[in-house]
Design an enzyme around this catalytic site. Structure first.
Site, PDB file in Angstrom:
ATOM      1  N   HIS A   1      -3.196   4.953   4.477  1.00  0.00           N
ATOM      2  CA  HIS A   1      -4.502   3.960   4.452  1.00  0.00           C
ATOM      3  C   HIS A   1      -5.685   4.795   3.979  1.00  0.00           C
ATOM      4  O   HIS A   1      -6.256   4.160   3.179  1.00  0.00           O
ATOM      5  CB  HIS A   1      -4.750   3.489   5.976  1.00  0.00           C
ATOM      6  CG  HIS A   1      -5.810   3.104   6.265  1.00  0.00           C
ATOM      7  ND1 HIS A   1      -6.231   1.729   5.789  1.00  0.00           N
ATOM      8  CD2 HIS A   1      -7.047   3.372   6.542  1.00  0.00           C
ATOM      9  CE1 HIS A   1      -7.436   1.404   5.819  1.00  0.00           C
ATOM     10  NE2 HIS A   1      -8.257   2.392   6.530  1.00  0.00           N
TER      11      HIS A   1
ATOM     12  N   TYR B   1       4.726   5.570  11.285  1.00  0.00           N
ATOM     13  CA  TYR B   1       4.908   3.978  11.286  1.00  0.00           C
ATOM     14  C   TYR B   1       5.838   3.561  10.312  1.00  0.00           C
ATOM     15  O   TYR B   1       6.115   2.247  10.443  1.00  0.00           O
ATOM     16  CB  TYR B   1       3.634   3.502  11.707  1.00  0.00           C
ATOM     17  CG  TYR B   1       2.758   3.365  10.408  1.00  0.00           C
ATOM     18  CD1 TYR B   1       2.729   2.726   9.520  1.00  0.00           C
ATOM     19  CD2 TYR B   1       1.412   4.549  10.555  1.00  0.00           C
ATOM     20  CE1 TYR B   1       1.555   2.966   8.457  1.00  0.00           C
ATOM     21  CE2 TYR B   1       0.700   4.633   9.857  1.00  0.00           C
ATOM     22  CZ  TYR B   1       0.623   3.932   8.561  1.00  0.00           C
ATOM     23  OH  TYR B   1      -0.194   4.055   7.621  1.00  0.00           O
TER      24      TYR B   1
ATOM     25  N   ARG C   1       0.905  -1.322   0.130  1.00  0.00           N
ATOM     26  CA  ARG C   1       0.035   0.002   0.027  1.00  0.00           C
ATOM     27  C   ARG C   1       0.999   1.209   0.090  1.00  0.00           C
ATOM     28  O   ARG C   1       1.461   1.707   1.177  1.00  0.00           O
ATOM     29  CB  ARG C   1      -0.992  -0.045   1.175  1.00  0.00           C
ATOM     30  CG  ARG C   1      -2.000   0.908   1.326  1.00  0.00           C
ATOM     31  CD  ARG C   1      -2.564   1.252   2.589  1.00  0.00           C
ATOM     32  NE  ARG C   1      -1.773   1.979   3.325  1.00  0.00           N
ATOM     33  CZ  ARG C   1      -1.363   1.918   4.823  1.00  0.00           C
ATOM     34  NH1 ARG C   1      -1.954   1.206   5.595  1.00  0.00           N
ATOM     35  NH2 ARG C   1      -0.610   3.069   5.101  1.00  0.00           N
TER      36      ARG C   1
END
Ligand SMILES: Cc1ncc(C[n+]2csc(CCOP(=O)(O)OP(=O)(O)O)c2C)c(N)n1
Ligand SMILES: [Mg+2]
Length: 395
Positions: free
Chosen positions: A285, A294, A281
């Site tokens: 998100h 992160y 990805r």
């Protein structure tokens, strides 16, 4: 000797725990990074028109995503969710289906809907929740659905579509339809109980369904390495007795061929198949997420080099099927068109407020009618807090 499943049991006389290490399921890949096929690979049976339709759907998905993420940042829509880096998975798998096949998606598969013929207008009407939205403005942006295109409406609670897909496919089988079901979900959704119930029911009932898992490495901020150990999602399907294939999700040709062959298997003999599509990805998100908290830029850059559109584009150029000038002109026109369609959708009137409580019950129950009246009083009392409700309501 057989076990209660009528499978032969082999007896041993020493304790030996079975260890899955070393049983890694291989990954099916056809295209090298330079857009050439591997020496022992065969290109799928794909003509120029379909190959280009897939390419254009992937490019359109990316341009639409870029524009609408920016629109969210400008405050024009409330939410958006990109499929950056995952366009091949959705488009190439959908391209291997027939139009009568049913699709149940998670939320990052706009490419599949686009390939099926959902128009830019239809996307925009949904994103702006206007009166022409097929869902009448009652869902968050990106929760598309289209009965005419056999695309079940997206719902947010993770993995609910998996047992539903098993049920839809069971219905297709009972009705003797010449159609299958394809169910998309992320590797994160595969941690839900619904995943296990859906797969096991499909295996036992031999329903004609492809479980298409997009393993993109993350469930929001949780990397796959913190979600599970073992050989990904594919090994779980093996445990349920389901035919399984792992594929390189950034390889358009491999995804197409994997899905095409899975469909053929299912049509020959009704059964579920699971495809685990390995990808990354590349974007956040959703518009509510910031991945810099992160994961590292360096990690993202490594994956950016494996861009599915770039690799497929090289193959099309090697085939002599794509003209670079043409391609550039097409993208420029498309960008303008997306902007134009967006502005029109933004101006269109809102769905009538009364339609908020329609379509679920034959006639809305008293409780819902009361709530609607409360809402109307609220809007009238505090109009400054509800700018979206001002004017532009279609009666
Ligand atoms: C039942 C449920 N739990 C939690 C959430 C919140 N949530 C939304 S998306 C998401 C991550 C899902 O990851 P994955 O299935 O890998 O799909 P991806 O976003 O990577 O495409 C979570 C936890 C939810 N929507 N539903
Ligand atoms: Mg994921």
């Amino acid at each position: 000797m057989t076990n209660p499943n009528n499978a032969t049991m082999t007896m041993v006389h020493r304790v030996r725990f079975v260890d899955g290490h070393g049983l890694t399921i291989p990954t099916f890949r056809l295209l090298k990074d330079d857009g050439h096929l591997y020496a022992d690979a065969t290109a799928p049976d794909l003509d120029q028109a379909q190959a280009l339709a897939m390419y254009h759907s992937m490019v359109t998905t990316r341009l639409l995503d870029e524009r609408m993420l920016a629109a969210q940042r400008q405050g024009r829509i409330s939410f958006y969710l990109q499929s950056l880096g995952e366009e091949a998975q959705a488009v190439a798998s959908a391209a291997a289906l027939a139009p009568q096949d049913m699709i149940l998606a998670q939320y990052r598969e706009q490419g599949a809907l686009l390939y099926r013929g959902f128009t830019l207008e239809q996307f925009m009407n949904q994103l702006f929740s206007n009166a022409d939205d097929l869902g009448k403005g009652r869902q968050m942006p990106v929760h598309y659905g289209c009965r005419a295109l056999n695309f079940m409406t997206i719902s947010s609670p993770l993995a609910t579509q998996i047992p539903q897909a098993t049920g839809v496919a069971y219905g297709q089988r009972l009705a003797g339809e010449d159609a299958i079901t394809l169910c998309y979900f992320g590797e994160g959704a595969a941690s839900e109980g619904d995943f296990h119930a859906g797969l096991n029911m499909a295996a036992v009932l031999k329903t004609p369904v492809i479980f298409f898992c997009r393993n993109n490495g993350y469930a929001i901020s949780t990397p796959a390495s913190e979600q599970f150990v073992g050989d990904g999602i594919a090994s779980r399907a093996v445990g349920y007795g389901i035919l399984t294939l792992r594929v390189d999700g950034a390889d358009t040709l491999a995804v197409f061929e994997a899905t095409r062959q899975a469909r053929n298997l299912i049509l020959a003999e009704p059964q579920p198949v699971l495809i685990e599509s390995m990808s990354y990805r590349l974007g956040a998100h959703s518009s509510s997420d910031d991945p810099s908290g992160y994961r590292s830029r360096a990690e993202e850059e490594r994956w950016r080099k494996r861009d599915p559109i770039g690799r497929y584009r090289l193959w099309l150029l090697h085939q002599g099927w794509l003209d670079e000038d043409d391609d550039r002109r097409r993208s420029d026109t498309l960008r303008r068109q997306i902007l134009e369609v967006m502005k029109q959708a933004e101006q269109r009137s809102r769905p009538p407020l009364n339609s908020l409580i329609e379509d679920v019950y034959a006639s809305p129950p008293a409780r819902l009618k009361q709530q609607l009246e409360q809402l109307k009083r609220q809007l009238a009392a505090y109009p400054e807090h509800y700018p979206a409700s001002q004017g532009r309501e279609r009666e």
